[in-house]
Design an enzyme around this catalytic site. Structure first.
Site, PDB file in Angstrom:
ATOM      1  N   ASP A 111      33.462  65.688  41.602  1.00 19.96           N
ATOM      2  CA  ASP A 111      33.333  64.412  42.308  1.00 19.96           C
ATOM      3  C   ASP A 111      31.872  63.950  42.354  1.00 19.96           C
ATOM      4  OD1 ASP A 111      34.516  62.216  43.530  1.00 19.96           O
ATOM      5  OD2 ASP A 111      34.357  63.059  45.545  1.00 19.96           O
ATOM      6  N   ILE A 112      31.204  63.965  41.204  1.00 17.91           N
ATOM      7  CA  ILE A 112      29.830  63.478  41.130  1.00 17.91           C
ATOM      8  C   ILE A 112      29.870  61.957  41.212  1.00 17.91           C
ATOM      9  CG2 ILE A 112      27.754  63.311  39.703  1.00 17.91           C
ATOM     10  CD1 ILE A 112      28.195  66.135  40.691  1.00 17.91           C
TER      11      ILE A 112
END
Length: 132
Positions: free
Chosen positions: A15-16
């Site tokens: 979840d960058i």
């Protein structure tokens, strides 16, 4: 690089996105929110898992039912850089058509049509109009 190569076990963050990058008092970026992260064992280079991440930052591999590798974080990081360069969100429903609304599709189309200058047309820091 730290998560994928330096840690004893590789970590795929999954979840960058800008909201998960924090700055310390020296403006050094720190990755936060490991709620969706996946840990790889020492002998693993890929893993099977359910889709994870935020719409707009999710790598295409997630939709192909293929094994997930740390490259999914690299894709998300690249999308985040495109947001900064193009001064746009990953999804902008105010655009004229669907392909222009999705940042990665719009960037690809501009590249394919050799109209890269359009990507930074809103950037006033260039000191000149790029609306050519």
């Amino acid at each position: 690089m730290y998560l994928h190569e330096v840690c004893e076990s590789q970590i795929i963050h999954c979840d960058i996105k800008p909201q998960n990058i924090l700055l310390d008092e020296f403006y050094t970026p720190k990755i936060a929110d490991f709620g969706m992260a996946k840990l790889l064992q020492l002998d693993q280079t890929r893993t099977e898992t359910d889709i994870r991440g935020t719409r707009g930052y999710v790598a295409p591999e997630w939709f192909r039912n293929s094994s997930i590798m740390p490259k999914v974080d690299v894709y998300s990081y690249g999308i985040m850089l495109l947001e900064i360069i193009c001064c746009r969100k990953t999804l902008d429903l105010d655009q004229g058509c669907v392909r222009e609304a999705i940042l990665s599709e719009w960037v690809y189309d501009c590249f394919h049509k050799e109209k890269i200058h359009v990507l930074v047309k809103e950037d006033r820091s260039l000191g000149r109009s790029t609306n050519v």
